[in-house]
Design an enzyme around this catalytic site. Structure first.
Site, PDB file in Angstrom:
ATOM      1  N   ASN A 111       0.837  -1.194   0.000  1.00 12.28           N
ATOM      2  CA  ASN A 111       0.000   0.000   0.000  1.00 12.28           C
ATOM      3  C   ASN A 111       0.874   1.247   0.000  1.00 12.28           C
ATOM      4  OD1 ASN A 111      -0.484   1.954   2.511  1.00 12.28           O
ATOM      5  ND2 ASN A 111       0.182  -0.044   3.321  1.00 12.28           N
ATOM      6  N   PHE A 115      -1.408   8.232   4.438  1.00 11.14           N
ATOM      7  CA  PHE A 115      -2.156   8.872   5.534  1.00 11.14           C
ATOM      8  C   PHE A 115      -3.396   9.603   5.014  1.00 11.14           C
ATOM      9  CE2 PHE A 115       1.693   9.546   8.646  1.00 11.14           C
ATOM     10  CZ  PHE A 115       1.743   8.181   8.859  1.00 11.14           C
ATOM     11  N   SER A 175       5.768   4.986   8.791  1.00 16.59           N
ATOM     12  CA  SER A 175       5.155   4.725   7.490  1.00 16.59           C
ATOM     13  C   SER A 175       6.145   5.101   6.382  1.00 16.59           C
ATOM     14  CB  SER A 175       3.880   5.549   7.325  1.00 16.59           C
ATOM     15  OG  SER A 175       3.432   5.473   5.983  1.00 16.59           O
ATOM     16  N   ASN A 177       5.253   5.862   3.435  1.00 16.45           N
ATOM     17  CA  ASN A 177       4.481   6.547   2.401  1.00 16.45           C
ATOM     18  C   ASN A 177       4.330   8.048   2.620  1.00 16.45           C
ATOM     19  OD1 ASN A 177       4.008   4.069   1.060  1.00 16.45           O
ATOM     20  ND2 ASN A 177       2.411   3.597   2.547  1.00 16.45           N
ATOM     21  N   THR A 178       4.986   8.591   3.637  1.00 19.17           N
ATOM     22  CA  THR A 178       5.050  10.037   3.844  1.00 19.17           C
ATOM     23  C   THR A 178       6.516  10.430   3.754  1.00 19.17           C
ATOM     24  OG1 THR A 178       3.061  10.113   5.215  1.00 19.17           O
ATOM     25  CG2 THR A 178       4.621  11.931   5.452  1.00 19.17           C
ATOM     26  N   LYS A 217       5.423   3.583  17.093  1.00 19.17           N
ATOM     27  CA  LYS A 217       5.408   2.526  16.081  1.00 19.17           C
ATOM     28  C   LYS A 217       6.629   2.651  15.200  1.00 19.17           C
ATOM     29  CE  LYS A 217       2.355   0.017  12.979  1.00 19.17           C
ATOM     30  NZ  LYS A 217       0.951  -0.144  12.536  1.00 19.17           N
ATOM     31  N   ASN A 246       5.826  -1.689  11.506  1.00 15.69           N
ATOM     32  CA  ASN A 246       5.065  -1.187  10.374  1.00 15.69           C
ATOM     33  C   ASN A 246       5.398  -2.025   9.126  1.00 15.69           C
ATOM     34  OD1 ASN A 246       3.530   0.671   8.725  1.00 15.69           O
ATOM     35  ND2 ASN A 246       4.044   2.297  10.166  1.00 15.69           N
TER      36      ASN A 246
END
Length: 339
Positions: A111, A115, A175, A177-178, A217, A246
Site C-alpha cells: 500500500n 495517511f 510509514s 508513504n510520507t 510505532k 510497520n
C-alpha cells in the site's frame, strides 16, 4: 466458511474498493444485528499491559479504520482492542489511486495510501458517536506538507486532541508513504520528539486527571544498532510501549510477482520474519523496561504465538484478516491461550 465464500468475490475488485465495501457491509450487518452470526466466539484471555486491562491480547492494527468510523461493527469481531488512524491534524487525500495492491501468492499487500484521512477533528467526532466502550488506540501522524523539521508540532496537536478519547495513543513515525517520515527514527530527531511528547503527555494527564499511555510505532527495516538506539531513547524518555512493526520497503521474495515492485509498504506474510526479528532484538534491548505490541505477517494463530514468544505482550492483525477473515482473531487468541 462464510468468508471463504466471499473472498474470491472481493478479490475481483480493486483493493481499495473491496476495503470500502467490506466496511460498509460490516456496518450494515452490525446495524441489523447479524454480524456476530458471521464471526466466531472469542474466549476471554485477560491481559494487563501499560496499566490497561485488555479482554484478550489480539488487537486490530491501525490502517483499517483510519477515521474511527466503523468501531461498532469492528467490535463484533472480538478484538481485545482496536487501533484507529493514522490521523493527521488536517484532512488530506493521500496518494493518487490505485494505491493498494494484493499479492495473493505471497499473502501480501503493498500500500501507498499516504495517511489519507478526514483529519483529527472528524475522527474525534466519530469516536464520540460510537457505542464502542472497549480499549481504543488512536494512531497519530503528521500532514504530508508539514516540513519534517516541524513534525513535532503536528504530533503534539494530534496528542492533545485525541488524548481524552483514547485508551492509548500511538505515534507513527515509520510509514514509508510520507516523505522523510522515517527520518524521525534517527537518534537526535527521535530524542527531541519523544521528549516533547512526554512533556505534553504529563501536562495532559494533569489537565484531564487521567494518564493515557503513549506508544511508538517503528519500522521493520532497522539494523541492530538502530534498534538498540531506539530502545535506549524509549527508556530514557519513559515512553509506555512500542509497536513493532510497520510495513517494509523490502521486496525480497515478492519481486517476481505481479505488483511485487509497486512503490509503498509491504505487509502480510512476507514481513513476518523481519517483524519477529525486530521484536526479538527489541525485547533484548529493552530488557522488560516497556512492553512490545507485535504486528506484521500474522496469518495464522501460531504466528501470533511466535510474536509473543519473541517478546511481545500483545499482538495486532490487519493484512492477515484480508486473507483469513474473522476466524483469524479467534485462532490467535486460542494459540496464545494454549501457551
Amino acid at each position: 466458511m462464510s468468508y471463504g465464500l466471499i473472498r474470491p468475490l472481493l478479490f475481483m475488485l480493486d483493493g481499495e474498493r473491496a476495503h470500502n465495501l467490506t466496511l460498509s457491509s460490516a456496518d450494515m450487518l452490525h446495524g441489523l444485528g447479524f454480524l456476530r452470526v458471521f464471526t466466531p466466539g472469542i474466549a476471554p484471555l485477560p491481559t494487563k499491559v501499560m496499566g490497561i486491562d485488555f479482554p484478550n491480547p489480539v488487537g486490530l492494527a491501525a490502517g483499517l479504520d483510519k477515521n474511527g468510523a466503523h468501531l461498532d461493527a469492528l467490535a463484533d469481531f472480538g478484538f481485545g482492542f482496536i487501533e484507529v488512524g493514522t490521523v493527521t491534524p488536517r484532512p488530506q487525500p493521500g496518494n493518487p489511486k490505485p494505491r493498494i495492491f494484493r499479492l495473493p501468492h505471497a499473502e501480501g499487500i503493498i500500500n501507498r495510501m499516504g495517511f489519507n484521512n478526514d483529519g483529527v477533528d472528524a475522527l474525534v467526532e466519530n469516536v464520540k458517536r460510537a457505542q464502542y466502550k472497549g480499549i481504543l488506540g488512536i494512531n497519530i501522524g503528521k500532514n504530508f506538507d508539514t516540513p519534517i523539521e516541524n513534525a513535532t508540532s503536528d504530533y503534539l496537536i494530534g496528542l492533545e486532541k485525541v488524548y481524552p478519547y483514547a485508551s492509548y495513543v500511538t505515534v507513527n513515525i515509520s510509514s514509508p508513504n510520507t516523505k522523510n517520515l522515517r527520518q524521525l527514527q534517527q537518534a537526535d530527531e527521535l530524542n527531541q520528539l519523544l521528549a516533547a511528547l512526554k512533556q505534553k503527555q504529563t501536562e495532559l494527564a494533569d489537565k484531564h486527571g487521567r494518564y493515557v499511555p503513549v506508544t511508538l510505532k517503528i519500522a521493520p527495516d532497522l539494523d541492530e544498532h538502530q534498534i538498540q538506539d531506539i530502545a535506549e531513547r524509549l527508556i530514557a524518555n519513559k515512553i509506555d510501549g512500542v509497536i513493532a512493526t510497520n510495513t517494509t520497503l523490502s521486496r525480497v521474495g515478492v519481486e517476481h510477482l505481479k505488483h511485487g515492485n509497486e512503490a509503498g509498504g509491504l505487509s502480510g506474510a512476507p514481513v513476518r520474519a523481519k517483524s519477529t526479528h525486530v521484536i526479538r532484538e527489541l525485547a533484548e534491548a529493552l530488557d522488560g523496561a516497556l512492553p512490545i505490541i507485535g504486528v506484521g505477517g500474522i496469518t495464522e494463530g501460531e504466528h501470533a504465538l511466535e510474536k509473543i514468544q519473541a517478546g511481545a505482550s500483545l499482538v495486532q492483525v490487519y493484512s492477515g484478516l484480508i486473507y483469513r477473515g474473522p476466524q483469524l482473531v479467534a485462532d490467535c487468541v486460542d494459540a496464545i491461550a494454549r501457551q
